[in-house]
Design a protein around this motif. Structure first.
Motif, mmCIF file in Angstrom:
data_model
loop_
_atom_site.group_PDB
_atom_site.id
_atom_site.type_symbol
_atom_site.label_atom_id
_atom_site.label_comp_id
_atom_site.label_asym_id
_atom_site.label_seq_id
_atom_site.Cartn_x
_atom_site.Cartn_y
_atom_site.Cartn_z
ATOM 1 N N MET A 263 0.849 -1.177 0.000
ATOM 2 C CA MET A 263 0.000 0.000 0.000
ATOM 3 C C MET A 263 0.894 1.238 0.000
ATOM 4 N N LEU A 264 0.577 2.182 -0.891
ATOM 5 C CA LEU A 264 1.342 3.424 -0.958
ATOM 6 C C LEU A 264 0.614 4.530 -0.215
ATOM 7 N N VAL A 265 1.329 5.156 0.716
ATOM 8 C CA VAL A 265 0.820 6.296 1.471
ATOM 9 C C VAL A 265 1.569 7.522 0.970
ATOM 10 N N LEU A 266 0.819 8.444 0.378
ATOM 11 C CA LEU A 266 1.415 9.663 -0.162
ATOM 12 C C LEU A 266 1.147 10.831 0.766
ATOM 13 N N GLY A 267 2.196 11.489 1.170
ATOM 14 C CA GLY A 267 2.083 12.690 1.984
ATOM 15 C C GLY A 267 2.304 13.925 1.126
ATOM 16 N N ILE A 268 1.468 14.912 1.342
ATOM 17 C CA ILE A 268 1.628 16.199 0.660
ATOM 18 C C ILE A 268 1.871 17.246 1.730
ATOM 19 N N MET B 47 2.857 4.871 9.752
ATOM 20 C CA MET B 47 2.460 4.062 8.596
ATOM 21 C C MET B 47 3.577 3.091 8.202
ATOM 22 N N GLU B 48 4.812 3.561 8.244
ATOM 23 C CA GLU B 48 5.951 2.686 7.939
ATOM 24 C C GLU B 48 6.046 1.545 8.940
ATOM 25 N N SER B 49 5.752 1.822 10.214
ATOM 26 C CA SER B 49 5.811 0.779 11.239
ATOM 27 C C SER B 49 4.764 -0.308 10.997
ATOM 28 N N LYS B 50 3.729 0.016 10.219
ATOM 29 C CA LYS B 50 2.714 -0.964 9.846
ATOM 30 C C LYS B 50 3.062 -1.663 8.529
ATOM 31 N N GLY B 51 4.241 -1.353 7.984
ATOM 32 C CA GLY B 51 4.720 -2.017 6.780
ATOM 33 C C GLY B 51 4.317 -1.375 5.471
ATOM 34 N N HIS B 52 3.798 -0.144 5.507
ATOM 35 C CA HIS B 52 3.363 0.532 4.287
ATOM 36 C C HIS B 52 4.506 1.322 3.649
ATOM 37 N N ASP B 53 4.475 1.427 2.331
ATOM 38 C CA ASP B 53 5.411 2.284 1.607
ATOM 39 C C ASP B 53 4.927 3.719 1.730
ATOM 40 N N THR B 54 5.847 4.636 1.941
ATOM 41 C CA THR B 54 5.472 6.042 2.094
ATOM 42 C C THR B 54 6.324 6.925 1.190
ATOM 43 N N GLN B 55 5.741 8.032 0.820
ATOM 44 C CA GLN B 55 6.448 9.049 0.047
ATOM 45 C C GLN B 55 5.855 10.402 0.423
ATOM 46 N N VAL B 56 6.700 11.405 0.570
ATOM 47 C CA VAL B 56 6.244 12.762 0.872
ATOM 48 C C VAL B 56 6.696 13.698 -0.241
ATOM 49 N N LEU B 57 5.742 14.462 -0.755
ATOM 50 C CA LEU B 57 6.046 15.506 -1.726
ATOM 51 C C LEU B 57 5.884 16.854 -1.038
ATOM 52 N N ASN B 58 6.872 17.702 -1.182
ATOM 53 C CA ASN B 58 6.830 19.030 -0.587
ATOM 54 C C ASN B 58 6.363 20.026 -1.640
ATOM 55 N N ALA B 59 5.171 20.553 -1.435
ATOM 56 C CA ALA B 59 4.562 21.452 -2.417
ATOM 57 C C ALA B 59 5.446 22.648 -2.732
ATOM 58 N N VAL B 60 6.093 23.196 -1.728
ATOM 59 C CA VAL B 60 6.884 24.416 -1.922
ATOM 60 C C VAL B 60 8.116 24.171 -2.801
ATOM 61 N N LYS B 61 8.561 22.938 -2.912
ATOM 62 C CA LYS B 61 9.739 22.625 -3.723
ATOM 63 C C LYS B 61 9.386 22.265 -5.165
ATOM 64 N N MET B 62 8.113 22.156 -5.452
ATOM 65 C CA MET B 62 7.689 21.762 -6.792
ATOM 66 C C MET B 62 7.469 22.992 -7.677
ATOM 67 N N LYS B 63 7.760 22.827 -8.934
ATOM 68 C CA LYS B 63 7.532 23.882 -9.930
ATOM 69 C C LYS B 63 6.157 23.644 -10.531
ATOM 70 N N ILE B 64 5.181 24.435 -10.096
ATOM 71 C CA ILE B 64 3.785 24.237 -10.473
ATOM 72 C C ILE B 64 3.225 25.525 -11.074
ATOM 73 N N ASN B 65 2.671 25.409 -12.251
ATOM 74 C CA ASN B 65 1.934 26.532 -12.830
ATOM 75 C C ASN B 65 0.552 26.570 -12.194
ATOM 76 N N PRO B 66 0.011 27.750 -11.953
ATOM 77 C CA PRO B 66 -1.350 27.815 -11.416
ATOM 78 C C PRO B 66 -2.367 27.467 -12.503
ATOM 79 N N CYS B 67 -3.493 26.920 -12.086
ATOM 80 C CA CYS B 67 -4.583 26.647 -13.021
ATOM 81 C C CYS B 67 -5.044 27.971 -13.620
ATOM 82 N N ILE B 68 -5.257 27.978 -14.921
ATOM 83 C CA ILE B 68 -5.701 29.212 -15.588
ATOM 84 C C ILE B 68 -7.148 29.097 -16.070
#
Length: 187
Positions: free
Chosen positions: A1-6, A27-48
């Motif tokens: 199971m993938l747990v995604l953190g934003i 979540m990791e202690s329960k054996g789940h795969d985890t990943q965290v994405l940091n919004a401030v580090k991403m290059k994101i265009n705003p919705c237009i």
């Protein structure tokens, strides 16, 4: 199971980071795969609001949302958003990601695609705010609810903490660790 953190906080290793870190370690202690994405580090265009995703099911922009964020949201089984409150809403970086989830809303509601058929995905909100206002988290909760709906994720619950402004102040909150442990234990 993938747990995604934003992580929505622009403050490095602040209170929102602490909440996310605690949740993910559990979540990791329960054996789940985890990943965290940091919004401030991403290059994101705003919705237009161009409507391209409503016709084609894809966004016109080729950026970190398209190549990193969206594929991970699609793969994730559990998504947790951790954020401070900025003027009773999300900070700009994470709000840009949330606005761009319009592409999944368009696929689901306009184009009638069921790309999550048979999957039961869950979403959680972890939030911290400096003031003690009664409706301090209402904007975040409502926005999170619609973000999760667009991504075909069931919004489970939120853990929100008032009156915490100082960096690292959440570590002194008496119930935070127990509440996160209890939340994860129920999954």
């Amino acid at each position: 199971m993938l747990v995604l953190g934003i992580n929505g906080s622009p403050r490095h290793k602040g209170n929102s980071h602490y909440l996310m870190d605690r949740f993910m370690k559990e979540m990791e202690s329960k054996g789940h795969d985890t990943q965290v994405l940091n919004a401030v580090k991403m290059k994101i265009n705003p919705c237009i609001g161009c409507g391209h995703c409503e016709k084609k099911g894809v966004c016109i922009f080729e950026d970190d949302f398209t190549h990193i964020f969206l594929p991970e949201v699609i793969k994730a089984d559990i998504i947790v958003i951790s954020s401070p409150v900025y003027f009773y809403g999300f900070p700009a970086a994470i709000k840009a990601l949330i606005d761009r989830i319009q592409v999944l809303w368009s696929r689901k509601y306009r184009l009638k695609k069921d790309e999550f058929k048979g999957r039961k995905r869950k979403g959680f909100l972890l939030a911290v705010g400096a003031t003690r206002g009664e409706d301090l988290f209402d904007g975040l909760k409502l926005t999170a609810r619609y973000f999760f709906d667009a991504a075909d994720i069931e919004y489970e619950t939120a853990l929100c903490y008032r009156g915490i402004d100082e960096k690292g102040g959440i570590k002194n909150h008496l119930a935070v660790n127990e509440e996160i442990n209890n939340l994860v234990a129920g999954l």
